[in-house]
Design a protein around this motif. Structure first.
Motif, mmCIF file in Angstrom:
data_model
loop_
_atom_site.group_PDB
_atom_site.id
_atom_site.type_symbol
_atom_site.label_atom_id
_atom_site.label_comp_id
_atom_site.label_asym_id
_atom_site.label_seq_id
_atom_site.Cartn_x
_atom_site.Cartn_y
_atom_site.Cartn_z
ATOM 1 N N ALA A 98 130.833 15.542 62.768
ATOM 2 C CA ALA A 98 132.142 16.198 62.886
ATOM 3 C C ALA A 98 133.300 15.257 62.594
ATOM 4 O O ALA A 98 134.415 15.720 62.306
ATOM 5 C CB ALA A 98 132.305 16.786 64.286
ATOM 6 N N ILE A 99 133.065 13.955 62.643
ATOM 7 C CA ILE A 99 134.141 12.999 62.364
ATOM 8 C C ILE A 99 134.745 13.258 60.995
ATOM 9 O O ILE A 99 135.969 13.260 60.831
ATOM 10 C CB ILE A 99 133.606 11.557 62.448
ATOM 11 C CG1 ILE A 99 133.172 11.222 63.878
ATOM 12 C CG2 ILE A 99 134.663 10.559 61.956
ATOM 13 C CD1 ILE A 99 132.394 9.917 64.004
ATOM 14 N N LEU A 100 133.901 13.509 60.006
ATOM 15 C CA LEU A 100 134.391 13.655 58.628
ATOM 16 C C LEU A 100 135.226 14.915 58.424
ATOM 17 O O LEU A 100 136.348 14.832 57.911
ATOM 18 C CB LEU A 100 133.216 13.600 57.653
ATOM 19 C CG LEU A 100 132.405 12.301 57.656
ATOM 20 C CD1 LEU A 100 131.300 12.358 56.606
ATOM 21 C CD2 LEU A 100 133.291 11.097 57.426
ATOM 22 N N PRO A 101 134.741 16.114 58.779
ATOM 23 C CA PRO A 101 135.578 17.297 58.554
ATOM 24 C C PRO A 101 136.845 17.320 59.408
ATOM 25 O O PRO A 101 137.886 17.821 58.955
ATOM 26 C CB PRO A 101 134.650 18.465 58.898
ATOM 27 C CG PRO A 101 133.558 17.892 59.715
ATOM 28 C CD PRO A 101 133.394 16.485 59.245
ATOM 29 N N VAL A 102 136.764 16.784 60.631
ATOM 30 C CA VAL A 102 137.978 16.744 61.456
ATOM 31 C C VAL A 102 139.016 15.835 60.801
ATOM 32 O O VAL A 102 140.208 16.176 60.719
ATOM 33 C CB VAL A 102 137.650 16.260 62.888
ATOM 34 C CG1 VAL A 102 138.930 15.970 63.663
ATOM 35 C CG2 VAL A 102 136.826 17.304 63.620
ATOM 36 N N ALA A 103 138.569 14.677 60.303
ATOM 37 C CA ALA A 103 139.490 13.771 59.623
ATOM 38 C C ALA A 103 140.058 14.417 58.362
ATOM 39 O O ALA A 103 141.255 14.270 58.063
ATOM 40 C CB ALA A 103 138.777 12.468 59.275
ATOM 41 N N LEU A 105 140.404 17.676 57.713
ATOM 42 C CA LEU A 105 141.354 18.721 58.095
ATOM 43 C C LEU A 105 142.709 18.119 58.463
ATOM 44 O O LEU A 105 143.765 18.644 58.088
ATOM 45 C CB LEU A 105 140.804 19.520 59.282
ATOM 46 C CG LEU A 105 139.799 20.626 58.988
ATOM 47 C CD1 LEU A 105 139.208 21.143 60.289
ATOM 48 C CD2 LEU A 105 140.450 21.764 58.206
ATOM 49 N N ASP A 106 142.656 17.031 59.215
ATOM 50 C CA ASP A 106 143.878 16.373 59.665
ATOM 51 C C ASP A 106 144.621 15.735 58.498
ATOM 52 O O ASP A 106 145.725 16.147 58.122
ATOM 53 C CB ASP A 106 143.497 15.323 60.716
ATOM 54 C CG ASP A 106 144.684 14.517 61.222
ATOM 55 O OD1 ASP A 106 145.828 14.766 60.797
ATOM 56 O OD2 ASP A 106 144.453 13.614 62.042
#
Length: 236
Positions: A98-103, A105-106
């Motif tokens: 989840a680190i990658l998609p959250v980053a 998106l941000d």
């Protein structure tokens, strides 16, 4: 611990599985970064991928030359992996991913975070350091498997060279550094949230694995007296 007369190494990865990894992992990384970002033209995502793939590629070439058996050991979860470890990994792995998609998106779509250049740079330094230490640990430790178990059929022994001279679980501290490094390298102050979740459960895993090794792996208790810290020298 009962041992067979001849160590039994894990089977090699099949050609089909190898091809699936070679195709699926890059496509998965592209999807995790550019779908949430909303555009394939997000250049920080391409820089991140270039650095990450190059670093792991160099590491893989070194490991293949020094300790090629590690690819068999890490190709799958082996029989005997502890149930509690599978439960912990059911939290760690999704949080890590989840680190990658959250980053993305941000930083790539909504621009919630204003991350200064020095923070981005520190993130890339952490990524490279995490990959390097992980590769170092894998290069000297043929028992570096994805799951926690006692590898009796392989005549598992204590590894105390390389980074294991300094801490008992160098691969885990490298993972913690890598989690937060990926979040910051992609320019996000929100991605450290799943990184923190993955890290907290990984610290718990470290403690439980250490307890198992001290109880069941011959020589590990003595090793833990010589190398006193699990993750951070002088601290814990």
């Amino acid at each position: 611990m009962e041992q067979t007369k001849t160590p039994r190494e894990p089977p090699a990865m099949s050609r089909g599985t190898g091809i699936a990894y070679a195709i699926g992992l890059p496509l998965g990384l592209l999807g995790l970064i550019f779908v949430p970002a909303g555009t394939i033209a997000w250049w920080p995502g391409w820089v991140f991928l270039a650095v990450l793939i190059s670093a792991f590629g160099v590491s893989a070439l070194v490991i293949a030359r020094i300790n090629p058996i590690i690819y068999r050991a890490r190709s799958r979860f082996q029989q005997g992996t502890k149930g509690w470890d599978k439960a912990l990994l059911a939290v760690i792995l999704p949080a890590m991913v989840a680190i990658l998609p959250v980053a993305a998106l941000d930083a790539g779509r909504f621009h919630w975070s204003a991350v200064p250049f020095w923070t981005l740079l520190s993130g890339y330094i952490a990524v490279l350091a995490g990959v390097a230490v992980t590769g170092w640990a894998q290069a000297v430790n043929p028992y570096f498997e994805p799951g926690v178990r006692i590898q009796s059929e392989r005549h598992q022994r204590v590894i105390d060279g390389g980074p294991y001279r300094f801490v008992r679980h160098p691969g885990y501290i490298a993972a913690l550094v890598l989690f937060f490094g990926m979040a910051l390298a992609l320019g996000s102050f929100w991605a450290p949230v799943p990184a923190a979740l993955a890290s907290s459960v990984l610290v718990l895993r470290t403690a439980w694995e250490d307890r198992l090794l001290r109880a069941e792996l011959p020589g590990y208790d003595d090793y833990s007296r010589r190398v006193r810290h699990r993750l951070v020298p002088g601290f814990w």
